[in-house]
Design a protein around this motif. Structure first.
Motif, PDB file in Angstrom:
ATOM      1  N   LEU A 111       0.827  -1.204   0.000  1.00  0.00           N
ATOM      2  CA  LEU A 111       0.000   0.000   0.000  1.00  0.00           C
ATOM      3  C   LEU A 111       0.867   1.261   0.000  1.00  0.00           C
ATOM      4  O   LEU A 111       0.603   2.209  -0.747  1.00  0.00           O
ATOM      5  N   ARG A 112       1.911   1.259   0.815  1.00  0.00           N
ATOM      6  CA  ARG A 112       2.826   2.406   0.874  1.00  0.00           C
ATOM      7  C   ARG A 112       3.466   2.653  -0.493  1.00  0.00           C
ATOM      8  O   ARG A 112       3.478   3.772  -1.001  1.00  0.00           O
ATOM      9  N   LEU A 113       3.970   1.589  -1.116  1.00  0.00           N
ATOM     10  CA  LEU A 113       4.608   1.728  -2.426  1.00  0.00           C
ATOM     11  C   LEU A 113       3.608   2.184  -3.486  1.00  0.00           C
ATOM     12  O   LEU A 113       3.935   3.002  -4.352  1.00  0.00           O
ATOM     13  N   TYR A 114       2.401   1.655  -3.421  1.00  0.00           N
ATOM     14  CA  TYR A 114       1.370   2.043  -4.376  1.00  0.00           C
ATOM     15  C   TYR A 114       1.049   3.529  -4.254  1.00  0.00           C
ATOM     16  O   TYR A 114       0.957   4.244  -5.255  1.00  0.00           O
ATOM     17  N   LYS A 115       0.897   4.006  -3.029  1.00  0.00           N
ATOM     18  CA  LYS A 115       0.587   5.420  -2.802  1.00  0.00           C
ATOM     19  C   LYS A 115       1.707   6.325  -3.295  1.00  0.00           C
ATOM     20  O   LYS A 115       1.451   7.456  -3.710  1.00  0.00           O
ATOM     21  N   GLU A 116       2.943   5.830  -3.238  1.00  0.00           N
ATOM     22  CA  GLU A 116       4.088   6.606  -3.711  1.00  0.00           C
ATOM     23  C   GLU A 116       4.321   6.442  -5.211  1.00  0.00           C
ATOM     24  O   GLU A 116       5.246   7.022  -5.760  1.00  0.00           O
TER      25      GLU A 116
END
Length: 122
Positions: A111-116
């Motif tokens: 989720l963190r990577l997707y948001k970034e």
């Protein structure tokens, strides 16, 4: 992911048998611990290919945030002697908790990577 967990547990036992005979209550440290984690991570990644649910997860994310996490957690929570003597079932509260912890860790990282905008393709 139950198949992955069972395969990792089987490899865990084999690695411990090769690594020597730690005393009761002792957990892996140093090179033996790293060898255990490396072998179990490799086994976990081989099992990933066979798991329909896990196939869609990028390898880099699955390897680091599930497989390596799971192997590290087992090394931290299950005494080496118990693993060597098959004194624990592969599906028990400790292995289930490790699997759930690492799955949630992997999910949070995805989720963190997707948001970034940096979600891995492989």
């Amino acid at each position: 992911m139950g198949k992955v967990r069972r395969a990792v547990a089987a490899i865990s036992t084999a690695v411990f048998l090769i690594s020597g005979s730690p005393s009761f209550g002792q957990y892996l440290t140093g090179g033996a611990r790293e060898q255990f984690i490396k072998a179990n991570t490799a086994s976990c990644m081989r099992e990933k290919i066979k798991d329909q649910e896990a196939k869609i997860i990028p390898n880099s994310l699955f390897e680091t945030h599930y497989c390596r996490c799971y192997a590290s957690t087992l090394a931290d929570r299950i005494p080496a002697a118990d693993l060597m003597n098959h004194a624990y079932p592969t599906d028990n509260p400790t292995t289930r908790a490790a699997s759930q912890l690492c799955y949630q860790t992997m999910k949070a990282e995805a989720l963190r990577l997707y948001k970034e905008g940096r979600y891995p393709k492989e």
